[in-house]
Design a protein around this motif. Structure first.
Motif, PDB file in Angstrom:
ATOM      1  N   VAL A  24     -13.461  10.920  -0.201  1.00 20.30           N
ATOM      2  CA  VAL A  24     -12.292  11.677  -0.121  1.00 20.30           C
ATOM      3  C   VAL A  24     -11.266  11.289  -0.782  1.00 20.30           C
ATOM      4  N   LEU A  25     -11.143  10.227  -1.370  1.00 15.38           N
ATOM      5  CA  LEU A  25      -9.878   9.720  -2.296  1.00 15.38           C
ATOM      6  C   LEU A  25      -9.948  10.582  -3.599  1.00 15.38           C
ATOM      7  N   ALA A  26      -8.603  10.894  -4.000  1.00 14.73           N
ATOM      8  CA  ALA A  26      -8.458  11.428  -5.341  1.00 14.73           C
ATOM      9  C   ALA A  26      -8.573  10.068  -6.320  1.00 14.73           C
ATOM     10  N   PRO A  27      -8.914  10.322  -7.596  1.00 10.70           N
ATOM     11  CA  PRO A  27      -8.647   9.568  -8.667  1.00 10.70           C
ATOM     12  C   PRO A  27      -7.423   8.696  -8.647  1.00 10.70           C
ATOM     13  N   GLY A  28      -7.491   7.420  -8.659  1.00  6.40           N
ATOM     14  CA  GLY A  28      -6.226   6.740  -8.488  1.00  6.40           C
ATOM     15  C   GLY A  28      -5.696   6.415  -6.956  1.00  6.40           C
ATOM     16  N   GLY A  29      -6.423   7.285  -5.964  1.00  3.93           N
ATOM     17  CA  GLY A  29      -6.042   6.938  -4.666  1.00  3.93           C
ATOM     18  C   GLY A  29      -6.261   5.420  -4.248  1.00  3.93           C
ATOM     19  N   ARG A  30      -5.642   5.219  -3.220  1.00  6.44           N
ATOM     20  CA  ARG A  30      -5.507   3.813  -2.774  1.00  6.44           C
ATOM     21  C   ARG A  30      -6.264   3.573  -1.205  1.00  6.44           C
ATOM     22  N   PHE A  85       0.840  -1.112  -0.037  1.00 10.25           N
ATOM     23  CA  PHE A  85      -0.009  -0.096   0.088  1.00 10.25           C
ATOM     24  C   PHE A  85       0.866   1.105   0.008  1.00 10.25           C
ATOM     25  N   ALA A  86       1.887   1.356   0.931  1.00  8.41           N
ATOM     26  CA  ALA A  86       2.568   2.343   1.064  1.00  8.41           C
ATOM     27  C   ALA A  86       3.466   2.642  -0.140  1.00  8.41           C
ATOM     28  N   GLU A  87       3.923   1.837  -1.079  1.00  4.73           N
ATOM     29  CA  GLU A  87       4.455   1.876  -2.157  1.00  4.73           C
ATOM     30  C   GLU A  87       3.691   2.597  -3.365  1.00  4.73           C
ATOM     31  N   GLN A  88       2.478   2.090  -3.284  1.00  8.51           N
ATOM     32  CA  GLN A  88       1.455   2.839  -4.491  1.00  8.51           C
ATOM     33  C   GLN A  88       0.845   4.053  -3.913  1.00  8.51           C
ATOM     34  N   VAL A  89       0.858   4.670  -2.903  1.00  7.40           N
ATOM     35  CA  VAL A  89       0.265   5.800  -2.441  1.00  7.40           C
ATOM     36  C   VAL A  89       1.162   6.972  -2.959  1.00  7.40           C
ATOM     37  N   ARG A  90       0.245   7.931  -3.543  1.00  6.46           N
ATOM     38  CA  ARG A  90       0.853   9.323  -3.685  1.00  6.46           C
ATOM     39  C   ARG A  90       0.099  10.366  -3.132  1.00  6.46           C
ATOM     40  N   GLY A  91       0.450  11.152  -2.055  1.00  2.57           N
ATOM     41  CA  GLY A  91      -0.263  11.752  -1.517  1.00  2.57           C
ATOM     42  C   GLY A  91      -0.465  11.744   0.000  1.00  2.57           C
ATOM     43  N   PRO A  92      -1.464  12.851   0.555  1.00  2.00           N
ATOM     44  CA  PRO A  92      -1.763  12.431   1.926  1.00  2.00           C
ATOM     45  C   PRO A  92      -2.634  11.299   2.353  1.00  2.00           C
ATOM     46  N   VAL A  93      -2.575  10.585   3.537  1.00  2.00           N
ATOM     47  CA  VAL A  93      -3.100   9.456   3.858  1.00  2.00           C
ATOM     48  C   VAL A  93      -3.806   9.567   5.176  1.00  2.00           C
ATOM     49  N   HIS A 145     -12.622  15.630   5.333  1.00  2.00           N
ATOM     50  CA  HIS A 145     -11.788  16.192   4.390  1.00  2.00           C
ATOM     51  C   HIS A 145     -12.586  16.620   3.154  1.00  2.00           C
ATOM     52  N   PRO A 146     -12.032  17.555   2.245  1.00  2.00           N
ATOM     53  CA  PRO A 146     -12.636  18.006   1.144  1.00  2.00           C
ATOM     54  C   PRO A 146     -12.672  16.746  -0.010  1.00  2.00           C
ATOM     55  N   ASP A 147     -13.688  16.514  -0.886  1.00  2.84           N
ATOM     56  CA  ASP A 147     -13.591  15.875  -2.079  1.00  2.84           C
ATOM     57  C   ASP A 147     -12.129  15.723  -2.905  1.00  2.84           C
ATOM     58  N   GLY A 196      -4.606  10.897  -1.031  1.00  7.26           N
ATOM     59  CA  GLY A 196      -4.039   9.756  -1.977  1.00  7.26           C
ATOM     60  C   GLY A 196      -4.181   8.464  -1.511  1.00  7.26           C
ATOM     61  N   GLY A 197      -4.537   8.394  -0.179  1.00 11.21           N
ATOM     62  CA  GLY A 197      -4.671   6.879   0.363  1.00 11.21           C
ATOM     63  C   GLY A 197      -5.505   6.946   1.625  1.00 11.21           C
TER      64      GLY A 197
END
Length: 210
Positions: A131-137, A38-46, A99-101, A105-106
């Motif tokens: 709350v997840l961005a597109p592509g968020g995990r 999971f950590a290796e795939q995430v980009r952005g705040p979690v 959290h806003p829409d 990232g995760g």
């Protein structure tokens, strides 16, 4: 089950629960493997949604993530803030995340959504997707039921919880706009009663092919 009942149940056992779960990451080989994936795939705040005393939050922070924790239990949040002072921990509800829409990232729900009654879980998953961005995990940890089985209530040591078949959860996630990408089911360790499962999912990206 009312959220205040879950919060009160965990408040009542917060010290014991913190002690009992302190070393769970260190002793769970399969859990650590999926947390690392999971950590290796995430980009952005979690967000660790239902963080309890913060052990998973801290482990993911140590893996390099920008992560905060949230939980219903005031006493567990106090324990997390005391033990992991460099991480933000807030009181909050899985069904109304602060959290806003599309800003995360995760998101992690590690054995926290298990207390949500099945009829309420679609709304919780919709909130996760919001709350997840597109592509968020998304990473879920839970007690496993047999493939295709209905969710099964059981006498969790703190308060009633539900076991879920991973394929049924994947179907609910799909309805919310999340695609299951992998799951692991393992047999119980000697101190456990049930099979355990971990599921990874991704927030679907908008279709721009039209």
């Amino acid at each position: 089950m009312p959220d205040h009942a879950v919060a009160a149940a965990y408040d009542a056992v917060a010290e014991l629960y913190t002690d009992v779960t302190r070393d769970q990451v260190a002793t769970d080989l399969y859990g650590r493997a999926l947390l690392t994936a999971f950590a290796e795939q995430v980009r952005g705040p979690v967000l660790d949604a239902g963080c309890g005393p913060g052990r998973i939050t801290a482990h993911l922070r140590d893996l390099g993530l920008d992560i905060a924790g949230l939980d219903l239990s005031e006493r567990l949040i106090e324990a997390a803030r005391t033990e992991y002072q460099g991480i933000r921990f807030d009181l909050g509800d899985l069904s109304a995340l602060p959290h806003p829409d599309g800003t995360l990232g995760g998101l992690v729900s590690w054995y926290s959504f298990i207390h949500v009654p099945p009829e309420r879980l679609p709304a919780v998953f919709a909130e996760f997707a919001r709350v997840l961005a597109p592509g968020g995990r998304l990473l879920l940890g839970f007690f496993a039921e047999a493939p295709g089985a209905q969710p099964a209530p059981f006498d969790h040591r703190v308060i009633r919880a539900y076991r879920w078949a991973p394929d049924r959860l994947a179907g609910l996630l799909g309805t919310a706009g999340l695609t299951a990408t992998a799951w692991l089911v393992r047999e119980p360790y000697p101190n456990e009663r049930f099979r355990q499962a971990i599921l990874l999912a991704e927030r679907r990206r908008p279709d721009v092919s039209r």
